[in-house]
Design a protein around this motif. Structure first.
Motif, PDB file in Angstrom:
ATOM      1  N   LEU A 240       0.849  -1.185  -0.083  1.00 59.79           N
ATOM      2  CA  LEU A 240       0.120   0.251   0.105  1.00 59.79           C
ATOM      3  C   LEU A 240       0.767   1.629  -0.047  1.00 59.79           C
ATOM      4  O   LEU A 240       1.906   1.134   1.331  1.00 59.79           O
ATOM      5  CB  LEU A 240      -1.074   0.175   1.331  1.00 59.79           C
ATOM      6  N   LEU A 241       0.355   2.119  -1.162  1.00 60.10           N
ATOM      7  CA  LEU A 241       1.473   3.624  -1.398  1.00 60.10           C
ATOM      8  C   LEU A 241       0.924   5.113  -1.427  1.00 60.10           C
ATOM      9  O   LEU A 241       1.881   5.624  -0.386  1.00 60.10           O
ATOM     10  CB  LEU A 241       2.607   3.131  -2.541  1.00 60.10           C
ATOM     11  N   ALA A 242      -0.164   5.164  -0.949  1.00 62.73           N
ATOM     12  CA  ALA A 242      -1.203   5.884  -0.196  1.00 62.73           C
ATOM     13  C   ALA A 242      -2.648   6.055  -0.417  1.00 62.73           C
ATOM     14  O   ALA A 242      -2.810   4.709  -1.205  1.00 62.73           O
ATOM     15  CB  ALA A 242      -1.077   6.619  -2.131  1.00 62.73           C
ATOM     16  N   ASP A 243      -2.727   6.995   0.232  1.00 62.71           N
ATOM     17  CA  ASP A 243      -4.408   6.320   1.147  1.00 62.71           C
ATOM     18  C   ASP A 243      -5.013   7.208   1.193  1.00 62.71           C
ATOM     19  O   ASP A 243      -4.484   8.485   2.214  1.00 62.71           O
ATOM     20  CB  ASP A 243      -4.586   5.204   2.201  1.00 62.71           C
ATOM     21  N   SER A 244      -5.515   8.310   0.289  1.00 64.20           N
ATOM     22  CA  SER A 244      -6.523   9.787   0.261  1.00 64.20           C
ATOM     23  C   SER A 244      -7.210   9.798  -0.249  1.00 64.20           C
ATOM     24  O   SER A 244      -7.672   9.450  -1.272  1.00 64.20           O
ATOM     25  CB  SER A 244      -5.625  10.428  -0.381  1.00 64.20           C
ATOM     26  N   THR A 245      -7.882  11.039  -0.268  1.00 62.66           N
ATOM     27  CA  THR A 245      -8.938  11.654  -1.396  1.00 62.66           C
ATOM     28  C   THR A 245      -8.571  11.643  -2.661  1.00 62.66           C
ATOM     29  O   THR A 245      -7.046  12.316  -2.714  1.00 62.66           O
ATOM     30  CB  THR A 245      -9.380  12.540  -0.564  1.00 62.66           C
ATOM     31  N   PRO A 246      -9.304  11.634  -3.602  1.00 66.57           N
ATOM     32  CA  PRO A 246      -9.227  12.050  -4.956  1.00 66.57           C
ATOM     33  C   PRO A 246      -8.600  13.364  -5.642  1.00 66.57           C
ATOM     34  O   PRO A 246      -7.516  13.808  -5.940  1.00 66.57           O
ATOM     35  CB  PRO A 246     -10.156  12.107  -5.606  1.00 66.57           C
ATOM     36  N   GLU A 247      -8.625  14.234  -3.981  1.00 63.76           N
ATOM     37  CA  GLU A 247      -8.546  15.265  -4.087  1.00 63.76           C
ATOM     38  C   GLU A 247      -7.169  16.054  -3.597  1.00 63.76           C
ATOM     39  O   GLU A 247      -6.412  16.495  -4.339  1.00 63.76           O
ATOM     40  CB  GLU A 247      -9.412  16.804  -3.584  1.00 63.76           C
ATOM     41  N   GLU A 248      -6.943  15.151  -2.596  1.00 68.80           N
ATOM     42  CA  GLU A 248      -5.674  15.166  -2.250  1.00 68.80           C
ATOM     43  C   GLU A 248      -4.750  14.514  -2.660  1.00 68.80           C
ATOM     44  O   GLU A 248      -2.953  15.151  -3.023  1.00 68.80           O
ATOM     45  CB  GLU A 248      -5.806  14.321  -1.387  1.00 68.80           C
TER      46      GLU A 248
END
Length: 351
Positions: A240-248
């Motif tokens: 897992l490399l990223a976990d964010s909102t699309p905006e972030e």
């Protein structure tokens, strides 16, 4: 072919409202899915590497990664089709390895390719699925009619599935995933093969269903993430490399909030030098346009908004421009950077 006659109007209306509003199941917990250190090895191959995340009611999670990243393996562990090597996956508070049947009751799953029985009609196939799910009699008919309306397959309901277009087959697959009104939907490429109108319809349906469900969408269409997802995770090489909102995630694009202006090529060097004098400008670059003019890409320093400053400077110097706009950036660029670097990118879990 299933032919159950006309439904009782009140019962059919109740089922439609139930699909819109009320999930089956007894749990009221916010977090419907919890993965903790989930790992899967196939011999020497590490397919999924220590993934931890959760998905709550009301969330639509976009599950992104290049081919071979471990997306399908993670989804198969989550749905109970394969067992993890280590770590845990819980659905509605139940461990997938200890309660596989109960978990399958809670999940609606649309796998890649939407496998069906080609010699069946959508009506007979959905009736078959309903029986497997434990429904009978008028309840089967009501559920078929409800999902048929939702995914708009009424025109092909009694046509052999083998004769349907890819888009209709995909919608039949979506109908079977929704048929038992699950608390959780897990969908692999739900709009694959759909035309623009059909994509819009399915995306709208996903947004509506997310109000009282947890939804995971595995997709290669980054436009879809922006359209329907409240969160996005990116995995590569099983991590897992990223976990964010699309905006972030968009805010990490190289050209996010960059100002684009098009000017006369003869004046572009002078304009470029003038703009680089602004304190909030990080750098500029030049691009030739199709009509022979020059587009200047003016990038801001991190966290800065420069559109007003650029506009005021252009006016004060009487610099004519042919066009000016602010660039949002591209999720494609962010996706390539994160998966190429292979490093956690803010907001994610470094697995």
């Amino acid at each position: 072919m299933f032919d159950f006659g006309r439904p009782d109007e009140e019962a059919a209306t109740g089922l439609n409202n139930k699909i819109n509003r009320q999930p089956l199941g007894i749990t009221t917990m916010a977090e419907k899915i919890v993965l903790n250190g989930l790992t899967k090895k196939f011999g020497p191959i590490l397919a999924v590497d220590n993934i931890s995340l959760s998905v709550a009611t009301g969330e639509v999670l976009g599950f992104l990664g290049p081919n071979g990243a471990g997306k399908s393996t993670t989804m198969r562990m989550l749905t109970g089709f394969i067992e993890p090597t280590s770590g845990t996956a819980e659905v509605c508070g139940l461990d997938v390895t200890r309660h596989p049947v109960e978990i399958k009751r809670r999940i609606g799953y649309l796998p890649e390719g939407a496998p069906t029985y080609g010699d069946m009609t959508p009506e007979s196939y959905l009736g078959f699925i309903a029986e497997i799910r434990g429904f009978n009699g008028p309840e089967i008919r009501r559920r078929i009619e409800a999902v048929t309306e939702k995914v708009d397959i009424g025109s092909v309901l009694r046509q052999p599935i083998d004769t349907l277009s890819k888009g209709f087959k995909r919608r039949v697959g979506l109908a079977q995933a929704m048929l038992h009104d699950p608390e959780i939907l897990i969908m692999d490429e739900p709009t694959d093969g759909l035309d623009p109108n059909q994509k819009h319809q399915v995306r709208k349906l996903i947004r509506e269903m997310s109000a009282d469900r947890a939804i995971i969408i595995s997709t290669h269409i980054l436009e879809e993430v922006e359209a329907v997802c409240s969160r996005a995770v990116i995995i590569a090489h099983g991590r897992l490399l990223a976990d964010s909102t699309p905006e972030e995630l968009l805010s990490r694009a190289p050209d996010h909030n960059a100002v684009m202006i098009t000017v006369d090529t003869n004046k572009s060097d002078a304009v470029k030098k003038t703009l680089e004098g602004l304190d909030a400008v990080k750098n500029t670059r030049s691009e030739k346009t199709a009509n022979g003019a020059t587009r200047l890409v003016i990038r801001p320093k991190k966290g800065k908004l420069i559109a007003d400053d650029v506009s005021q400077l252009l006016r004060s110097k009487n610099i004519p421009v042919q066009e000016m706009f602010v660039e949002r950036g591209s999720l494609d660029d962010v996706f390539r950077k994160i998966t190429k670097d292979g490093k956690s990118a803010g907001g994610g879990t470094n697995a």
